[in-house]
Design an enzyme around this catalytic site. Structure first.
Site, PDB file in Angstrom:
ATOM      1  N   LYS A 124       0.844  -1.201   0.000  1.00  0.00           N
ATOM      2  CA  LYS A 124       0.000   0.000   0.000  1.00  0.00           C
ATOM      3  C   LYS A 124       0.877   1.247   0.000  1.00  0.00           C
ATOM      4  O   LYS A 124       1.913   1.286   0.688  1.00  0.00           O
ATOM      5  CB  LYS A 124      -0.902  -0.023   1.244  1.00  0.00           C
ATOM      6  N   SER A 183      -9.720   1.748   2.975  1.00  0.00           N
ATOM      7  CA  SER A 183      -8.858   2.487   2.082  1.00  0.00           C
ATOM      8  C   SER A 183      -7.826   1.625   1.356  1.00  0.00           C
ATOM      9  O   SER A 183      -7.244   2.078   0.365  1.00  0.00           O
ATOM     10  CB  SER A 183      -8.133   3.579   2.859  1.00  0.00           C
ATOM     11  N   SER A 191      -9.829  -0.553   7.199  1.00  0.00           N
ATOM     12  CA  SER A 191      -9.260  -0.414   5.858  1.00  0.00           C
ATOM     13  C   SER A 191      -8.546  -1.628   5.290  1.00  0.00           C
ATOM     14  O   SER A 191      -8.188  -1.614   4.108  1.00  0.00           O
ATOM     15  CB  SER A 191      -8.313   0.778   5.819  1.00  0.00           C
TER      16      SER A 191
HETATM   17  N1  GLN Z   1     -13.091   4.144   6.388  1.00  0.00           N
HETATM   18  C1  GLN Z   1     -12.543   4.587   7.637  1.00  0.00           C
HETATM   19  C2  GLN Z   1     -12.144   6.037   7.511  1.00  0.00           C
HETATM   20  O1  GLN Z   1     -12.396   6.599   6.508  1.00  0.00           O
HETATM   21  C3  GLN Z   1     -11.374   3.735   8.021  1.00  0.00           C
HETATM   22  C4  GLN Z   1     -10.181   4.034   7.215  1.00  0.00           C
HETATM   23  C5  GLN Z   1      -8.990   3.213   7.616  1.00  0.00           C
HETATM   24  O2  GLN Z   1      -9.107   2.184   8.275  1.00  0.00           O
HETATM   25  N2  GLN Z   1      -7.828   3.706   7.244  1.00  0.00           N
HETATM   26  O3  GLN Z   1     -11.595   6.615   8.374  1.00  0.00           O
END
Ligand code: GLN
Length: 506
Positions: free
Chosen positions: A80, A155, A179
């Protein structure tokens, strides 16, 4: 080398083939680079493909490293793009980090490099890991290989889609509120968030430091354990990292006898699609067939977890993102007459809308006069959520829930409504607030799209969790090969496997 199917090959099998000399690291790298060639224009899982480096390094593993090569030598990995990689541009999918060349490598990645994995490239993500669909990326969204018209989740959507599409054998992601697990669920792969502190976050570009964890995205639970085993451990560069109380075991269990599973009613209420609910109920039934015992339980503060997260995470983000000022990293606005204007223009032009929204919410929640009302309250809620889990784990070994209340949703369908997007993580966020480990495994399809099943354990219960997930995975028998259909085209967009010279699935 026979024909290897990148849509089904596991790291476990690839490792065996390499060790037995049935395939070389160079051939294996070629399988994935060819698949990237074949499908990447439709999937768009990567921000950067480091094809030349990968091929060169794989050849080196075959040649001069033969004698000394590490345990994961030659296994191709995607990373990532929020983990810094020395000499390889790292952007977090943000314009503000355009062209940023890190001068060091994140510990989790470094450990894998030391084991001689072959890095294929850096994967797409929501900007600074803020989002649930990978649509908040400055380079455009990733497409879910199960339906190119839907999102891969986020994400870590690029990492999940890369594994699902056979563009990588396995991948690293990060999980602040879901994410890793949510994109794993939406892409039909395995994704795990380890216990807070189990994996060093040194070199992970910080989003919300009290929540962030790095973890594996893989095609199987065994692969997940294998990758986890090689990234865990205390790191002098991350004071929040710890040594696991015992080594990560590679799972072999086929039964669940003696294990107690809790099913929290709060995770099954409003918003869970009928198809997701059906697969979930079937999987709970399988647990019992395998000898596990399931009981209903309550985690009464669940409904407050999401609002608390959306104070705590932006608060921490607003502090963490202060460093992107046009001086130290990446992008700097060209049109400014003085320093303050340069900061303002750089941040105004460099950050996307969601990141700005979080910085504003976070700054507001931390400001004098509001701190106690918002941030202080949210921290108290966090304690209550943690206590809910602690009392539940006095009764059961693992808690199970759907990973995401819905399957992959159409691209664009939630971008105009941040709250609808935030709801994607209702089942995953409480886990981060409590610092616990959790894994998502595919448990079947609903309307042709994968459904994720989440297992949550007490802190440092990785081995129990992996053992249970492995037994369950065996009983479910999910076929990981996606269809690459495109529902927006009204018909099947063509068989990518045929294009790539691969056999079509039975
Ligand atoms: N979707 C969640 C957010 O937008 C979690 C994102 C993540 O785990 N990085 O914060």
């Amino acid at each position: 080398m026979g024909t290897l199917d990148p849509l089904r090959l596991t790291a476990r099998e690839a490792k065996r083939l390499l060790v037995d000399g049935e395939v070389s690291a160079a051939e294996l790298a070629t399988v994935y680079l060819d698949q990237i060639e074949a499908v990447e224009d439709r999937v768009h899982a990567f921000i950067l493909v480091t094809a030349e480096n990968a091929a060169r390094y794989a050849a080196k593993v075959d040649g001069e490293m033969q004698a000394t090569r590490g345990a994961l030598a030659g296994l191709p990995l995607a990373v990532k793009d929020n983990m810094v990689t020395e000499g390889v541009v790292t952007t977090c999918a943000s314009r503000i980090l355009a062209g940023y060349q890190p001068i060091y490598t994140a510990t989790a990645v470094r450990k894998l490099w030391d084991d001689h994995v072959v890095m294929l490239g850096k994967t797409n993500m929501d900007e600074f890991a803020m989002g649930s669909s990978t649509e908040n990326s400055c380079v455009g969204t990733t497409h879910d290989p199960w339906d190119l018209n839907t999102v891969p989740g986020g994400s870590s959507g690029g990492s999940a889609a890369a594994v699902a599409a056979g563009e990588a054998l396995w991948a690293l992601g990060s999980d602040t509120g879901g994410s890793i697990r949510q994109p794993a669920a939406l892409c039909g792969v395995v994704g795990m968030k380890p216990t807070y502190g189990a994996v060093s976050r040194f070199g992970l570009v910080a989003f919300a430091s009290s929540l962030d964890q790095i973890g594996p995205l893989t095609r199987s639970v065994y692969d997940c354990a294998l990758l986890l085993k090689h990234i865990v451990g205390k790191d002098a560069n991350d004071s929040t990292s710890v040594e696991l109380p015992c080594e990560v075991e590679l799972p072999t269990a086929e039964r669940l006898d003696g294990l107690r599973f809790g099913v929290p009613g709060e995770y099954l209420s409003a918003g869970v699609e009928p198809g997701v609910r059906a697969r979930f109920d079937e999987t709970v039934a399988r647990i019992e067939e395998l000898g596990g015992r399931c009981t209903e339980l309550s985690l009464p503060h669940t409904q407050y977890a999401l609002p608390a997260y959306y104070i705590i995470a932006p608060a921490e983000a607003s502090a963490n993102l202060a460093r992107f000022d046009g001086v130290r990293y990446g992008y700097r606005s060209a049109e400014a007459d003085d320093l303050i204007e340069m900061y303002e223009r750089t941040r105004g032009e460099g950050f996307g809308a969601e990141v700005k929204r979080r910085i504003m919410i976070g700054t507001y929640a931390l400001s004098s006069g509001y701190y106690d009302a918002y941030y202080g309250q949210a921290q108290k809620v966090r304690t209550l959520v943690r206590r809910d889990f602690a009392s539940a784990f006095a009764e059961v070994d693992l808690i199970v829930s759907p990973t995401s209340p819905t399957v992959a949703f159409p691209i664009g369908s939630r971008t105009a409504d941040p709250l609808a997007m935030y709801m994607s993580d209702v089942c995953t966020i409480p886990v981060n607030l409590a610092g616990l480990p959790a894994i998502s495994i595919p448990c079947g399809l609903s309307e042709g799209l994968p459904v994720g099943f989440q297992l949550i354990g007490p802190a440092f219960s990785e081995n129990t969790m992996l053992r249970a997930a492995y037994a369950l995975e065996g009983a479910i028998g999910f076929d990981t090969a996606p269809s690459f259909r495109d529902s927006s085209a009204g018909s099947d967009a063509g068989d990518v496997r045929a294009a790539a010279g691969k056999e079509a699935p039975a």
